[in-house]
Enzyme design. Structure first.
Site, PDB file in Angstrom:
ATOM      1  N   LYS A 287     -12.821 -13.982   1.998  1.00 54.10           N
ATOM      2  CA  LYS A 287     -13.614 -12.969   2.722  1.00 54.10           C
ATOM      3  C   LYS A 287     -14.964 -12.791   2.031  1.00 54.10           C
ATOM      4  O   LYS A 287     -15.995 -12.647   2.684  1.00 54.10           O
ATOM      5  CB  LYS A 287     -12.824 -11.649   2.760  1.00 54.10           C
ATOM      6  CG  LYS A 287     -13.538 -10.493   3.466  1.00 54.10           C
ATOM      7  CD  LYS A 287     -13.365 -10.557   4.970  1.00 54.10           C
ATOM      8  CE  LYS A 287     -14.323  -9.697   5.771  1.00 54.10           C
ATOM      9  NZ  LYS A 287     -14.259  -8.284   5.593  1.00 54.10           N
TER      10      LYS A 287
ATOM     11  N   CYS B 254     -13.997   8.826   5.146  1.00 48.22           N
ATOM     12  CA  CYS B 254     -13.635   9.060   6.558  1.00 48.22           C
ATOM     13  C   CYS B 254     -14.688   8.472   7.488  1.00 48.22           C
ATOM     14  O   CYS B 254     -15.088   9.086   8.484  1.00 48.22           O
ATOM     15  CB  CYS B 254     -13.414  10.547   6.811  1.00 48.22           C
ATOM     16  SG  CYS B 254     -12.106  11.202   5.761  1.00 48.22           S
ATOM     17  N   GLY B 255     -15.150   7.265   7.172  1.00 47.97           N
ATOM     18  CA  GLY B 255     -16.054   6.519   8.053  1.00 47.97           C
ATOM     19  C   GLY B 255     -15.225   5.809   9.110  1.00 47.97           C
ATOM     20  O   GLY B 255     -14.092   6.219   9.420  1.00 47.97           O
TER      21      GLY B 255
ATOM     22  N   ASN C 119     -15.507  -4.451   1.489  1.00 47.60           N
ATOM     23  CA  ASN C 119     -16.118  -5.772   1.365  1.00 47.60           C
ATOM     24  C   ASN C 119     -16.533  -5.991  -0.085  1.00 47.60           C
ATOM     25  O   ASN C 119     -16.879  -5.049  -0.787  1.00 47.60           O
ATOM     26  CB  ASN C 119     -17.392  -5.836   2.215  1.00 47.60           C
ATOM     27  CG  ASN C 119     -17.112  -6.230   3.653  1.00 47.60           C
ATOM     28  OD1 ASN C 119     -16.068  -6.791   3.971  1.00 47.60           O
ATOM     29  ND2 ASN C 119     -18.056  -5.941   4.537  1.00 47.60           N
TER      30      ASN C 119
ATOM     31  N   LEU D 177     -13.529   2.843   9.309  1.00 49.88           N
ATOM     32  CA  LEU D 177     -12.203   2.325   8.945  1.00 49.88           C
ATOM     33  C   LEU D 177     -11.262   3.460   8.534  1.00 49.88           C
ATOM     34  O   LEU D 177     -10.075   3.458   8.891  1.00 49.88           O
ATOM     35  CB  LEU D 177     -12.375   1.305   7.799  1.00 49.88           C
ATOM     36  CG  LEU D 177     -11.159   0.465   7.464  1.00 49.88           C
ATOM     37  CD1 LEU D 177     -10.685  -0.333   8.671  1.00 49.88           C
ATOM     38  CD2 LEU D 177     -11.495  -0.488   6.302  1.00 49.88           C
TER      39      LEU D 177
HETATM   40  O1  KPL Z   1     -16.989  -8.490   7.321  1.00 50.45           O
HETATM   41  C1  KPL Z   1     -17.927  -8.684   8.050  1.00 50.45           C
HETATM   42  C2  KPL Z   1     -19.037  -7.712   7.951  1.00 50.45           C
HETATM   43  O2  KPL Z   1     -19.816  -7.552   8.881  1.00 50.45           O
HETATM   44  O3  KPL Z   1     -19.114  -7.065   6.895  1.00 50.45           O
HETATM   45  C3  KPL Z   1     -18.008  -9.901   8.931  1.00 50.45           C
HETATM   46  C4  KPL Z   1     -16.810 -10.784   8.670  1.00 50.45           C
HETATM   47  C5  KPL Z   1     -19.269 -10.654   8.639  1.00 50.45           C
HETATM   48  C6  KPL Z   1     -17.916  -9.542  10.389  1.00 50.45           C
HETATM   49  O4  KPL Z   1     -19.031  -8.904  10.892  1.00 50.45           O
END
Ligand code: KPL
Length: 297
Positions: free
Chosen positions: A176, A8-9, A98, A11
């Site tokens: 990404k 629950c951060g 990420n 996003l």
């Molecule tokens: O995904 C990102 C991140 O900060 O983790 C980017 C694309 C670099 C955008 O800030």
């Protein structure tokens, strides 16, 4: 639909607010169990959404039709595994983080796994989450059988557009990853916004070269020129951003480096490739993490 959001951060809160607005039944799931979770979001139109949702209810989890995981990459596999026997076997799990490497860690899970990458941007200001930029969330299956879940894209798109379905989402995920390999550690190295990286063209090119070579061996055919242009384009469009890695370092939190440059370095080793620029930055970030004040990690 009945949807649990794990994490629950920033996003996670944006998804909880958007899904509830669309009429879905939602709950949050926190790694440190709590009966409720607060959502305090300023949306793209500047409206404040201040709500309390139920959290960590195992009965709700056992009836969930979708689990959205918005944790940091290094938190994902342990947390998902702790829920796998309560979650219905048919409940899809959508990973939104990420980096890469969690799919390997989550092999043999019964539930169908979906991978997603998003360009939505949010930042925390005290206790408030500001949804600063709209974006696209690319989602797709991680096995051939998962292709039948494509209707989920429409459901999610209605709540938080844009959402695009890709039967081959690996391509979006690698692109990404490549962007994160360049921008994230360099913003820490120079302690700067994404936009200020435009002055460091040589390093952007060296890192991109290495990542493009690894991608080629992984079956992701992109030219080094294309990748450099793409990274420069993201630097332009996110110029005012403080990258997530720089935010983590400033707050002395563990970063996602092991799943970003660390993942590329591991794949490079497996293919007999050298990645000296990625390795140098990887080691730089690891040293920074090790030098945090021990009690705050
Ligand atoms: O995904 C990102 C991140 O900060 O983790 C980017 C694309 C670099 C955008 O800030």
């Amino acid at each position: 639909m009945k949807i649990t959001v794990l994490g629950c951060g920033a996003l996670g809160q944006i998804w909880l607010a958007a899904l509830e607005r669309q009429g879905h039944e939602v709950q949050g799931w926190l790694r440190v169990p709590q009966p409720y979770c607060s959502v305090n979001v300023i949306d793209l139109q500047g409206a404040t959404i201040n709500k309390t949702f139920i959290a960590n209810d195992p009965v709700f989890l056992a009836e969930s039709q979708l689990l959205i995981v918005t944790l940091k990459a290094w938190q994902v596999s342990e947390s998902v595994r702790s829920l796998q026997f309560t979650l219905p076997e048919r409940c899809p799990i959508l990973l939104l983080h990420n980096g890469m490497g969690t799919l390997e860690e989550l092999k043999n899970l019964h539930q169908p796994l979906l991978r997603g990458v998003t360009t939505h941007a949010a930042k925390r200001d005290g206790t408030v989450i500001i949804h600063v930029a709209s974006g696209i969330t690319h989602i797709g299956p991680t096995t051939a059988a998962g292709a039948e879940l494509s209707d989920l894209a429409e459901v999610l798109h209605c709540a938080l557009p844009d959402v695009a379905w890709h039967n081959n989402v690996a391509s979006a995920a690698w692109q990404k990853l490549a962007v994160n390999c360049v921008i994230n550690p360099l913003t820490v190295f120079y302690d700067c916004t994404n936009g200020e990286l435009a002055e460091h063209r040589q390093e952007i090119e060296s890192l991109s070269d290495e990542v493009a070579a690894v991608m080629e061996r992984e079956g992701q055919h992109i030219s080094r020129e294309w990748l450099i242009d793409y990274v420069l384009e993201v630097i332009r469009t996110t110029a005012a951003n403080t990258s997530s890695m720089l935010q983590d370092i400033r707050a002395q939190r563990r970063t996602e480096i092991d799943y970003i440059n660390g993942y590329v370095i591991r794949r490079a080793r497996a293919q007999g490739l050298n990645t000296p620029h990625n390795t140098r930055l990887y080691e730089f970030i690891k040293r920074k993490e090790q030098n945090y004040d021990r009690e705050t990690i």
